[in-house]
Each structure stands twice: as C-alpha cells, then as structure tokens.
Design a protein around this motif. Structure first.
Motif, short mmCIF file in Angstrom:
data_model
loop_
_atom_site.label_atom_id
_atom_site.label_comp_id
_atom_site.label_asym_id
_atom_site.label_seq_id
_atom_site.Cartn_x
_atom_site.Cartn_y
_atom_site.Cartn_z
N MET A 1 1.22 -0.85 -0.40
CA MET A 1 -0.07 0.22 -0.05
C MET A 1 1.13 1.11 0.09
SD MET A 1 -3.07 0.76 -0.27
CE MET A 1 -4.18 1.28 0.49
N THR A 2 1.76 1.33 0.23
CA THR A 2 2.77 2.71 0.77
C THR A 2 3.34 2.44 -0.64
OG1 THR A 2 3.47 1.96 2.79
CG2 THR A 2 4.43 3.18 1.97
N ILE A 3 3.81 1.80 -1.40
CA ILE A 3 4.42 2.00 -2.53
C ILE A 3 3.62 2.20 -3.26
CG2 ILE A 3 4.76 0.95 -5.01
CD1 ILE A 3 6.57 -1.13 -2.87
N VAL A 4 2.17 2.20 -3.79
CA VAL A 4 0.86 2.64 -4.19
C VAL A 4 0.67 4.09 -4.06
CG1 VAL A 4 -1.45 2.49 -4.59
CG2 VAL A 4 -0.21 0.45 -4.94
N ILE A 5 0.62 4.59 -2.62
CA ILE A 5 0.10 6.24 -2.40
C ILE A 5 1.32 6.46 -2.65
CG2 ILE A 5 0.40 7.85 0.40
CD1 ILE A 5 -0.37 5.15 0.82
N LEU A 6 2.58 5.97 -2.54
CA LEU A 6 4.06 6.98 -2.90
C LEU A 6 4.03 7.31 -4.39
CD1 LEU A 6 6.92 5.54 -1.09
CD2 LEU A 6 6.35 8.08 -0.53
N ILE A 7 3.49 6.11 -5.54
CA ILE A 7 3.47 7.07 -7.12
C ILE A 7 2.26 7.37 -6.92
CG2 ILE A 7 2.36 5.16 -9.00
CD1 ILE A 7 4.01 3.12 -7.70
N SER A 8 1.17 7.51 -6.35
CA SER A 8 0.31 8.21 -6.85
C SER A 8 0.76 9.76 -6.10
CB SER A 8 -0.63 7.92 -5.44
OG SER A 8 -1.57 6.57 -5.59
N ILE A 9 1.29 10.02 -4.92
CA ILE A 9 2.37 11.40 -4.11
C ILE A 9 3.24 11.55 -5.56
CG2 ILE A 9 3.59 12.68 -3.20
CD1 ILE A 9 2.08 10.58 -1.00
N LEU A 10 3.92 11.17 -6.12
CA LEU A 10 4.76 11.43 -7.57
C LEU A 10 3.80 11.60 -8.90
CD1 LEU A 10 7.77 9.14 -6.48
CD2 LEU A 10 7.40 11.58 -6.26
N SER A 11 2.58 11.16 -9.26
CA SER A 11 1.97 11.29 -9.78
C SER A 11 1.43 12.59 -10.01
CB SER A 11 1.00 10.10 -10.82
OG SER A 11 0.56 10.22 -11.44
N ILE A 12 0.90 12.91 -8.95
CA ILE A 12 0.58 13.77 -8.94
C ILE A 12 0.65 15.38 -8.46
CG2 ILE A 12 -1.09 15.57 -6.51
CD1 ILE A 12 -2.84 12.74 -6.14
N ALA A 13 2.18 15.10 -8.18
CA ALA A 13 2.69 16.67 -7.81
C ALA A 13 3.47 16.53 -9.76
CB ALA A 13 4.41 16.09 -6.70
N ASN A 14 3.85 15.76 -9.98
CA ASN A 14 4.42 15.79 -11.50
C ASN A 14 3.43 16.40 -12.03
OD1 ASN A 14 5.90 15.43 -13.76
ND2 ASN A 14 4.98 13.28 -14.31
N THR A 15 2.22 15.97 -12.49
CA THR A 15 0.91 16.24 -13.00
C THR A 15 0.73 17.90 -12.10
OG1 THR A 15 -0.10 14.06 -12.90
CG2 THR A 15 -1.83 16.29 -14.02
N MET A 16 0.60 18.39 -11.78
CA MET A 16 0.35 19.77 -11.27
C MET A 16 1.42 20.63 -11.96
SD MET A 16 -2.27 19.00 -10.70
CE MET A 16 -2.82 21.03 -10.43
N MET A 17 3.12 20.37 -11.52
CA MET A 17 3.99 21.49 -11.93
C MET A 17 3.40 21.20 -13.47
SD MET A 17 6.65 19.85 -9.19
CE MET A 17 7.14 18.55 -10.38
N LYS A 18 3.54 20.15 -13.81
CA LYS A 18 3.52 20.11 -15.29
C LYS A 18 2.76 21.07 -16.19
CE LYS A 18 5.08 18.28 -19.43
NZ LYS A 18 6.16 18.66 -20.01
N ALA A 19 1.26 20.82 -15.70
CA ALA A 19 -0.09 21.32 -15.12
C ALA A 19 0.16 23.24 -15.43
CB ALA A 19 -1.07 21.34 -14.90
N VAL A 20 0.97 23.56 -14.63
CA VAL A 20 1.50 24.76 -14.65
C VAL A 20 2.31 25.44 -15.06
CG1 VAL A 20 2.50 26.46 -12.35
CG2 VAL A 20 0.61 24.98 -11.64
N THR A 21 3.81 24.84 -15.48
CA THR A 21 4.91 24.83 -16.21
C THR A 21 3.77 25.61 -17.62
OG1 THR A 21 5.83 23.79 -14.99
CG2 THR A 21 6.88 24.41 -17.18
N GLU A 22 3.17 24.66 -18.37
CA GLU A 22 2.59 24.51 -19.15
C GLU A 22 1.79 25.47 -19.71
OE1 GLU A 22 0.65 20.75 -20.33
OE2 GLU A 22 2.97 20.07 -20.88
N ARG A 23 1.31 25.88 -18.83
CA ARG A 23 0.43 27.28 -18.87
C ARG A 23 1.01 28.82 -18.44
NH1 ARG A 23 -4.80 24.61 -15.85
NH2 ARG A 23 -5.27 27.19 -16.01
N THR A 24 2.58 28.40 -18.44
CA THR A 24 3.14 29.90 -17.58
C THR A 24 2.85 31.67 -19.17
OG1 THR A 24 5.20 28.29 -17.85
CG2 THR A 24 5.45 31.18 -17.93
#
Length: 132
Positions: A1-24
C-alpha cells in the motif's frame, strides 16, 4: 500500500507541476490583465484541489464497485503450503480512504501553489515569451 501511495504522490506532483509549467503564457496574460501573483497562485491551488477531489470521488466509486464484485464472486486462492484454499475478501476501510484522500488533496494544493510561485514571480514579458 505504501508503494501505491508513493506512486500516487509522485504522479500528482508531476501532473500539477507540468500543468502549471505548460500554462506559463496564461499566467503572463493574467498578470498583464492586472491579477496579483497571489490571486493566480490561489487559482492554480484551487484547480489542483478540485482535480484531487474529483479524482478521489471517482476512485472511491471504482473501489466500491470492484471490491463488491470481488467479494460477491467468492474467489479463493491457495496461500503457500496450506492445502485448503482461502477466500479472497476485500475489506472496506473508509477511515484510511479519507486520510489518503485528504493527504492527496493537500499535496495537489501545495504542489500547484509552489509550481505557480515560480511562474508568477517572473517578469510578465518573460511569461508571455515562454515556450514549452
């Protein structure tokens, strides 16, 4: 379960950073229209939270449906050296779901806020010239 949560956290962080960067460029446009950097950060943070809430609700629906189907199907599995197969059951733990959902929503909020800080602190002309 910890691995799934860590993957989810990294995925969310990457998605949000990409969304902001692409909308500069959009951030540059909003700044040129008179919005303050703090207001733009709030917009992105609320958007991240809204996406996380919708994702959590959708995930909850799928979890309930799939776990119900697994429990109804009466599947069994053999566990190592045991001769008798064990029934496969998925238990519902709403408290854990709630804690994880709140954690992921907070992560989306913070990630969007931090990612938009960089873009809103730049000169407006630099934001408008930005190419992704």
């Amino acid at each position: 379960m910890t691995i799934v949560i860590l993957i989810s956290i990294l995925s969310i962080a990457n998605t949000m950073m990409k969304a902001v960067t692409e909308r500069t460029r959009e951030i540059g446009t909003l700044r040129s229209l008179g919005l303050l950097p703090n207001e733009i950060r709030r917009i992105f943070a609320c958007e991240g939270t809204f996406i996380a809430v919708n994702s959590s609700l959708l995930g909850l629906v799928f979890t309930l449906i799939i776990s119900t189907l697994i429990n109804i199907s009466r599947l069994s599995y053999s566990a190592g050296i045991l001769a008798t197969p064990l029934p496969l059951r998925v238990f519902w733990v709403p408290k854990s779901w709630g804690i994880i959902s709140i954690l992921l929503m907070a992560l989306a909020f913070v990630t969007a806020w931090v990612a938009s800080r960089k873009a809103t602190s730049r000169v407006i002309a630099d934001n408008l010239r930005h190419v992704t």
